[in-house]
Write a protein that holds these residues in place. Sequence first.
Motif, PDB file in Angstrom:
ATOM      1  N   GLY A  30     -29.168  35.056  81.992  1.00 28.65           N
ATOM      2  CA  GLY A  30     -30.095  34.247  81.951  1.00 28.65           C
ATOM      3  C   GLY A  30     -30.868  34.706  80.925  1.00 28.65           C
ATOM      4  O   GLY A  30     -31.759  34.058  80.417  1.00 28.65           O
ATOM      5  N   THR A  39     -32.638  30.640  91.861  1.00 25.52           N
ATOM      6  CA  THR A  39     -31.219  31.400  92.620  1.00 25.52           C
ATOM      7  C   THR A  39     -30.414  30.770  93.579  1.00 25.52           C
ATOM      8  O   THR A  39     -29.396  31.462  94.466  1.00 25.52           O
ATOM      9  CB  THR A  39     -32.111  33.019  93.163  1.00 25.52           C
ATOM     10  OG1 THR A  39     -30.554  33.760  92.383  1.00 25.52           O
ATOM     11  CG2 THR A  39     -31.790  32.664  93.946  1.00 25.52           C
ATOM     12  N   GLY A  70     -37.558  38.123  81.245  1.00 28.67           N
ATOM     13  CA  GLY A  70     -38.745  37.803  81.469  1.00 28.67           C
ATOM     14  C   GLY A  70     -39.423  38.460  80.405  1.00 28.67           C
ATOM     15  O   GLY A  70     -39.791  38.914  79.966  1.00 28.67           O
ATOM     16  N   TYR A 123     -36.487  30.477  87.583  1.00 27.19           N
ATOM     17  CA  TYR A 123     -34.856  30.860  88.520  1.00 27.19           C
ATOM     18  C   TYR A 123     -34.611  30.535  89.343  1.00 27.19           C
ATOM     19  O   TYR A 123     -35.518  30.948  90.401  1.00 27.19           O
ATOM     20  CB  TYR A 123     -34.007  32.260  88.041  1.00 27.19           C
ATOM     21  CG  TYR A 123     -34.565  32.423  86.144  1.00 27.19           C
ATOM     22  CD1 TYR A 123     -33.475  32.356  85.909  1.00 27.19           C
ATOM     23  CD2 TYR A 123     -34.959  33.681  85.892  1.00 27.19           C
ATOM     24  CE1 TYR A 123     -33.541  32.776  83.752  1.00 27.19           C
ATOM     25  CE2 TYR A 123     -35.102  34.019  84.440  1.00 27.19           C
ATOM     26  CZ  TYR A 123     -34.428  33.531  83.445  1.00 27.19           C
ATOM     27  OH  TYR A 123     -34.079  33.475  82.730  1.00 27.19           O
ATOM     28  N   GLU A 136     -40.766  38.972  91.798  1.00 24.80           N
ATOM     29  CA  GLU A 136     -41.070  38.931  90.588  1.00 24.80           C
ATOM     30  C   GLU A 136     -41.628  40.248  89.281  1.00 24.80           C
ATOM     31  O   GLU A 136     -41.974  41.138  89.943  1.00 24.80           O
ATOM     32  CB  GLU A 136     -42.637  38.507  91.239  1.00 24.80           C
ATOM     33  CG  GLU A 136     -43.701  38.100  90.314  1.00 24.80           C
ATOM     34  CD  GLU A 136     -44.733  37.173  90.286  1.00 24.80           C
ATOM     35  OE1 GLU A 136     -44.969  36.744  91.116  1.00 24.80           O
ATOM     36  OE2 GLU A 136     -45.662  37.477  89.887  1.00 24.80           O
ATOM     37  N   THR A 153     -33.680  38.028  86.563  1.00 21.71           N
ATOM     38  CA  THR A 153     -35.677  37.547  86.361  1.00 21.71           C
ATOM     39  C   THR A 153     -36.353  38.541  85.338  1.00 21.71           C
ATOM     40  O   THR A 153     -37.133  38.342  84.461  1.00 21.71           O
ATOM     41  CB  THR A 153     -35.949  37.736  87.887  1.00 21.71           C
ATOM     42  OG1 THR A 153     -35.026  36.613  88.177  1.00 21.71           O
ATOM     43  CG2 THR A 153     -37.481  36.760  87.270  1.00 21.71           C
ATOM     44  N   HIS A 199     -28.047  30.309  86.528  1.00 20.04           N
ATOM     45  CA  HIS A 199     -29.569  29.595  87.322  1.00 20.04           C
ATOM     46  C   HIS A 199     -29.895  28.515  86.450  1.00 20.04           C
ATOM     47  O   HIS A 199     -29.980  28.607  85.141  1.00 20.04           O
ATOM     48  CB  HIS A 199     -30.284  31.108  86.745  1.00 20.04           C
ATOM     49  CG  HIS A 199     -29.848  32.303  88.262  1.00 20.04           C
ATOM     50  ND1 HIS A 199     -29.162  33.323  87.661  1.00 20.04           N
ATOM     51  CD2 HIS A 199     -30.717  32.622  89.261  1.00 20.04           C
ATOM     52  CE1 HIS A 199     -29.586  33.876  88.378  1.00 20.04           C
ATOM     53  NE2 HIS A 199     -30.015  33.104  89.666  1.00 20.04           N
ATOM     54  N   SER A 233     -41.637  35.740  85.545  1.00 20.39           N
ATOM     55  CA  SER A 233     -41.115  35.371  85.197  1.00 20.39           C
ATOM     56  C   SER A 233     -40.662  35.756  87.556  1.00 20.39           C
ATOM     57  O   SER A 233     -40.197  36.915  87.553  1.00 20.39           O
ATOM     58  CB  SER A 233     -39.900  36.488  84.397  1.00 20.39           C
ATOM     59  OG  SER A 233     -38.463  36.139  85.148  1.00 20.39           O
ATOM     60  N   ARG A 234     -40.092  34.758  88.157  1.00 22.39           N
ATOM     61  CA  ARG A 234     -39.540  34.361  89.553  1.00 22.39           C
ATOM     62  C   ARG A 234     -38.221  34.372  89.930  1.00 22.39           C
ATOM     63  O   ARG A 234     -38.124  33.147  89.047  1.00 22.39           O
ATOM     64  CB  ARG A 234     -40.690  34.144  90.088  1.00 22.39           C
ATOM     65  CG  ARG A 234     -42.102  34.586  89.630  1.00 22.39           C
ATOM     66  CD  ARG A 234     -43.149  33.870  90.819  1.00 22.39           C
ATOM     67  NE  ARG A 234     -43.419  32.492  89.965  1.00 22.39           N
ATOM     68  CZ  ARG A 234     -43.900  31.678  90.765  1.00 22.39           C
ATOM     69  NH1 ARG A 234     -45.035  31.399  90.938  1.00 22.39           N
ATOM     70  NH2 ARG A 234     -44.546  30.458  90.107  1.00 22.39           N
ATOM     71  N   CYS A 235     -37.534  34.489  91.152  1.00 21.66           N
ATOM     72  CA  CYS A 235     -36.569  34.644  91.652  1.00 21.66           C
ATOM     73  C   CYS A 235     -36.604  33.249  92.644  1.00 21.66           C
ATOM     74  O   CYS A 235     -37.228  34.318  93.483  1.00 21.66           O
ATOM     75  CB  CYS A 235     -35.775  35.366  91.412  1.00 21.66           C
ATOM     76  SG  CYS A 235     -34.337  36.162  91.915  1.00 21.66           S
ATOM     77  N   ALA A 287     -33.209  27.006  84.802  1.00 18.87           N
ATOM     78  CA  ALA A 287     -34.703  27.760  85.000  1.00 18.87           C
ATOM     79  C   ALA A 287     -35.834  26.914  84.219  1.00 18.87           C
ATOM     80  O   ALA A 287     -35.028  25.919  83.224  1.00 18.87           O
ATOM     81  CB  ALA A 287     -34.118  29.296  83.867  1.00 18.87           C
TER      82      ALA A 287
END
Lengths: 153, 772
Positions: B377, B329, B344, B327, B180, B340, B302, B360-362, B304
């Motif tokens: 991304g 993944t 982000g 995202y 994150e 990410t 990805h 922003s999270r993966c 998103a």
Amino acid sequence: MNEITLIVNGTPHRTRVSDSALLLDVLREQAGCTSVREGCGVGACGACTVLVGETSVSSCLALATRYDGANITTAEGLDENDDVVSAFADCGAAQCGYCIPGFVLMTRELLAEHPRPTSEQITEHLEGNICRCGTYPEIRTAVSTAAERRSPR
Amino acid sequence: MPETPEKTSRQDWVGGRRARYDALGRVRGVVGHVGDQPVGTCAHVAVHRSTQPHAAIRAVHTEEALAIDGVYAVVTGADLHKRFGEALLTGPAFADQPALAYDKVRFVGEPVAAVLAADLATAREAADAVYVEYDELDPVYDLDTALNGESYVHDELRPSAVFGDLRHLDGVRDTNINYEYRLRHGNPNKVSGARTVRGEFWAPPTHHVPIELPCTVAWVEGGRLEMLTTTQTPSYVRQTIADLLDLPLSRVRVTTRPLGGSFGAKMYDRLEPLAAALAWQFQRKVRLAASREEAFLLTTRHGAAITSTLTADAGGQLSAATADVAYDTGAYADVGPRITAKSGMVAPGPYRIGSVDVRSRCVYTNKPSAGPFRGFGVPQVTWSHESLIDELAHELGEDPYAFRREHLLREGDLAPMGTRMHSADFVGCLDAVAESISWDTQPDRGTGRIRRGRGVAVGVKAVLTPTIANAVLQLNQDASATLMISTVDMGQGSDTIMAQIVADVLRVDSRRVHVVRADTDVTPYDTITAGSRSTYHTGNAVRAVAESMRVRLLALAAEQPEQPEQHGQPERSGVDTGELDEERIAEIVHAHFGARGATLTTEANFTSSWSPYDKETGRSEKVTEHWFAGAVGVRLAVDTATGRVHLEHLAVAGDVGRAINPALVEQQLTGAAIMGIGHALFDQLVLDQGQLVNGTLLDYQLPSIRDLPDELTPIIVESPHDDGPFGAKGVGETGILAVAPAIGNAIRDAIGLRFTRLPMTPEAIVTALESR
Ligand code: FES
Ligand code: FES
């Protein structure tokens, strides 16, 4: 196994192939024509295009045995001064270049049919070939340039 | 003719439009790619793939496969795990991906067993004959289930040794969020906004589809693992394989050939770990060649989801931006955590904004892994911020072009993430595309079936930082040169422009400068060929190596007794001076060694640095070595009966600092724009219950010559970078960033409907028009 002869870029290649052998694989592996490429294997990208006589064929869908005695042209068989080849090179119509031999052969077929193709004829003839680098603007210019070189106004 | 030596001219040097290296070879198809290389007798490898999205492997039955004539061996993930232990797990961010699954499978299509056979057809037949028993686990098909459910794709997080800053995540359990990134600046909640726009955006997973398919050959010679493979990251692959096989780097050799396109598909861990493990295990040559269907499963872009807002205060200033980005993944993180963070941090867009809050999270799911894809991304978040600012302009009754222009970051401005802007001329790019599409002329919007509109959008991206580039230059006595770098030419033209840089410094013909293909036995370490980093980073190393050669030559000349009369020097930019040309160089080297054919060697390094993000705020004084700035302008027509969009004019501008070869820069801009058109209008991977539905080129639509806009205008903007080679920066991704939102904004202008989900297919447009 069947014994067949393919006349590839003017040179006869006698070879033994199985019933299911693809023209693509025979050209690459036995005739050494690595300009013929597999991009999809299902007839949807044009990277494997060859000319049989004057006609384009997707070699990934073609059984080699059906081409016994056929006259096959691949891009490496074309001279550097060939009008289509030189037009592509001069117009910068290649990025990675992987797809380009297919476009070159399709262009030869197009120009044989329509020496002065319209923009729509170019689109129609080339839309089955994919260039992932997006060289389409240069390819368009190259086709027109080749047409001009072949039959100047 | 491109390769015919001709008189050295400015065309060969920096700023020249010389033709690409081996243009004729590319056109005639005689460039030798990896899959074209004769390999002699070898074991052909096919893999058996999981039919389950998420399941424990109970048993793998290989007897039937082994009984097939021509099969040499069948290997399971458990076999490899027994041999290599945890080293079997590789990956740039997390060591989470096994070359073959051994405990459980995490996506439909994951390799579970490998067959080695006399030919590929036999190997494939035998792979089909492998039978696996599974214990099904709850599948995680989408972001929602991943974030809110109780099934976890991985039991715990396992940061790899590659990215040191992820170490604190080691052993974290019960989550599908592997990373994150948080950006906080000011307090967006305290902003008394006059007007806020909000959107829930979606950019689907897509595929790179380079036309050349991935292929890897690996063998053992002299106790060394050698490999020929389609990769953008030879230096990375060498390290991965050394770790996997527990060998010193000197006993691993990774070589490449020119790639037939890549766009991020052929990097990090693809076929290479499996090929290395098999070659080592059996001490024989193995060849892995992916079919198109298999290539779809190797990596993706990805998907998103972005929920975002943008607020203007009463005075019309941008006061706040928020974004919640997720995202997808897939089953393996690959480089997702980096994507990410890097995306982000630009999610608010390249604007002067009072306060920002980004999360922003993966996120892991049970799908094919997502990795790097041209734009890293950023196109996904650009879709969000460029739609929002457009909408905000409409809300405020402002012109979308002028409104952006007013708020764009300028030279010297601090971006919301804390880094200063330099050599990122957003305004110049925006102005250029607006002028090109005659923004000031209102489109004839129409009242009937065909409606017309125009739109613009801007993009910003950071270059991959920090990274390392090295170059070795061997100058031959005949004043030709051999340049050793590990940059991989995959169509972007590095073999051409690196030669131009050397030629410019040494005042020689760039066609006599040969760039050696990446070979880790020969070419020095280079982080990766990706993220548009090579022109700047490797370009700087190349410039430095040529400069030091120049200094060396001048020193040698000074030592030599008779100085021949000095030659006149052509006008040149860049560093100083001395009187060199091909004839003089040949004399100096010959005099030094007293021999024809002798060589002089120099080497150079260029390394960029950064300051890591602040853990609390996500800000950094120097998050990147430099910025990419781009803009797109579009005029289009929408057929309201069919929903078809016809692009009448698309202009794409990028600030490249300085174009080393303007012709190649233009091709990167237009090529990226064409790829972006696909993402905007039709390109997407469709998955149903974790199963890829359109993973063949019969079903997966890509831009063809028919999708070319009536007019496509690339525009080079040059605001030189203080530290770039000759002021230059890269351009591989700049052109793709803003394409989809520019098209979305033009559709909004034409029919008054705002689309938030990509792609904007005819069906989506017709449906939206009907439900208006
Ligand atoms: S490989 Fe034959 S058409 Fe794609
Ligand atoms: S030039 Fe790369 S695919 Fe066409």
